[in-house]
Design a protein around this motif. Structure first.
Motif, short mmCIF file in Angstrom:
data_model
loop_
_atom_site.label_atom_id
_atom_site.label_comp_id
_atom_site.label_asym_id
_atom_site.label_seq_id
_atom_site.Cartn_x
_atom_site.Cartn_y
_atom_site.Cartn_z
N VAL A 158 0.85 -1.19 0.00
CA VAL A 158 0.00 0.00 0.00
C VAL A 158 0.89 1.24 0.00
N GLY A 159 0.72 2.06 -1.04
CA GLY A 159 1.52 3.28 -1.13
C GLY A 159 1.00 4.37 -0.22
N PRO A 160 1.75 5.44 -0.03
CA PRO A 160 1.30 6.54 0.83
C PRO A 160 0.09 7.25 0.24
N ASP A 161 -0.73 7.84 1.11
CA ASP A 161 -1.94 8.55 0.67
C ASP A 161 -1.56 9.78 -0.14
N GLU A 162 -2.21 9.94 -1.28
CA GLU A 162 -1.99 11.10 -2.12
C GLU A 162 -3.34 11.63 -2.60
N GLU A 163 -3.75 12.77 -2.03
CA GLU A 163 -5.01 13.41 -2.40
C GLU A 163 -6.20 12.47 -2.28
N GLY A 164 -6.21 11.71 -1.19
CA GLY A 164 -7.36 10.85 -0.92
C GLY A 164 -7.35 9.52 -1.62
N THR A 165 -6.28 9.18 -2.32
CA THR A 165 -6.18 7.88 -2.98
C THR A 165 -4.86 7.20 -2.60
N ALA A 166 -4.82 5.90 -2.79
CA ALA A 166 -3.60 5.13 -2.51
C ALA A 166 -3.43 4.07 -3.59
N HIS A 167 -2.19 3.73 -3.84
CA HIS A 167 -1.89 2.68 -4.83
C HIS A 167 -1.74 1.35 -4.11
N TYR A 168 -2.43 0.33 -4.63
CA TYR A 168 -2.38 -1.01 -4.05
C TYR A 168 -1.81 -1.98 -5.08
#
Length: 256
Positions: A158-168
């Motif tokens: 799980v990537g860091p939060d960026e503008e309310g979204t995250a990369h999985y």
């Protein structure tokens, strides 16, 4: 190393441990790579503090000890073992409770464990494990097989939060082995493993657990379909081709 990984991909899961041990003896310089890249059938240990069983893998291992998701303690005891942060530990506890319900609904028994830890990219990694023993002596509710096991490993970065979204990024591996032994079919053994990946960018409005749960559910559905088509479908096709049913054989003279 490439040849060793090619060999391990072709080894039946129930022989993985023996083959891996032999490769570690032959290639000690690649031991860390082999242990991290080769998935082995899951083992189980009992947490003496909680009285619950948990699954052993490389993701909850430190030295020769394994951390329990129930008590957050290492077995055997390890004083300086790696532990998740307080915030991540809270999420880990919630994930274990939810995944227990998921496992019971989809697998009708078995054992599950969830482990989480921080990564170097300001995100975290979660590992969801399920082990189902479907043999007659196992703990499942339907012990139809002489021997049988389903081991599922889902690792989500799980990537860091960026503008309310995250990369999985989900990497899933399923290892299946089964053996039947009865008067109708005789002795029949089938085993294999399958691995797939999935990448998604999702809103974190509903939380990480909801997103990870949906991805695992979707991936497991795809893996079951692949196993059904590749292993069971092709095996049935080959068996029926080599040994056609008796009623078909009896009609052949009439057709001639």
């Amino acid at each position: 190393m490439e040849a060793a990984m090619g060999l391990m991909r072709r080894i039946p899961p129930k022989h993985t441990e023996t083959a891996l041990s032999a490769l570690l003896s032959l290639l000690p310089q690649h031991s860390s790579d082999l242990l991290s890249q080769v998935d082995q059938p899951l083992q189980v240990l009992c947490d003496v503090d909680s009285g619950k069983e948990f699954i052993l893998c490389e993701y909850n291992r430190d030295a020769d000890s394994y951390r329990s998701p129930w008590s957050n303690k290492y077995h055997p005891s390890l004083e300086d073992g790696a532990l998740p942060s307080a915030e991540l530990r809270k999420l880990e506890i919630e994930a274990n409770d939810i995944f227990t319900i998921y496992r019971d609904q989809y697998y009708e028994g078995g054992i599950s464990s969830v482990y989480m830890w921080e990564d170097d990219n300001e995100g975290f990694v979660a590992c969801f494990l399920i082990k189902k023993d479907g043999s007659k002596t196992g703990d499942g509710r339907r012990g139809y097989l002489q021997e049988g096991a389903w081991d599922a490993i889902h690792v989500i970065e799980v990537g860091p939060d960026e503008e309310g979204t995250a990369h999985y990024r989900l990497t899933s591996t399923v290892m299946l082995s089964l053996t039947t032994n009865n008067d109708a079919s005789g002795t029949f053994s089938l085993s294999g493993s399958i691995r797939r990946e999935m990448n998604m960018d999702l809103s974190i409005e509903e939380g990480h657990l909801c997103n990870m749960g949906r991805m695992i559910e979707e991936m497991e559905s795809k893996l079951r379909n692949s196993l059904d088509q590749v292993y069971f479908g092709k095996t049935k096709e080959m068996v029926c081709t080599l040994r056609p049913p008796s009623e078909v054989v009896m009609r052949l003279p009439d057709q001639a």
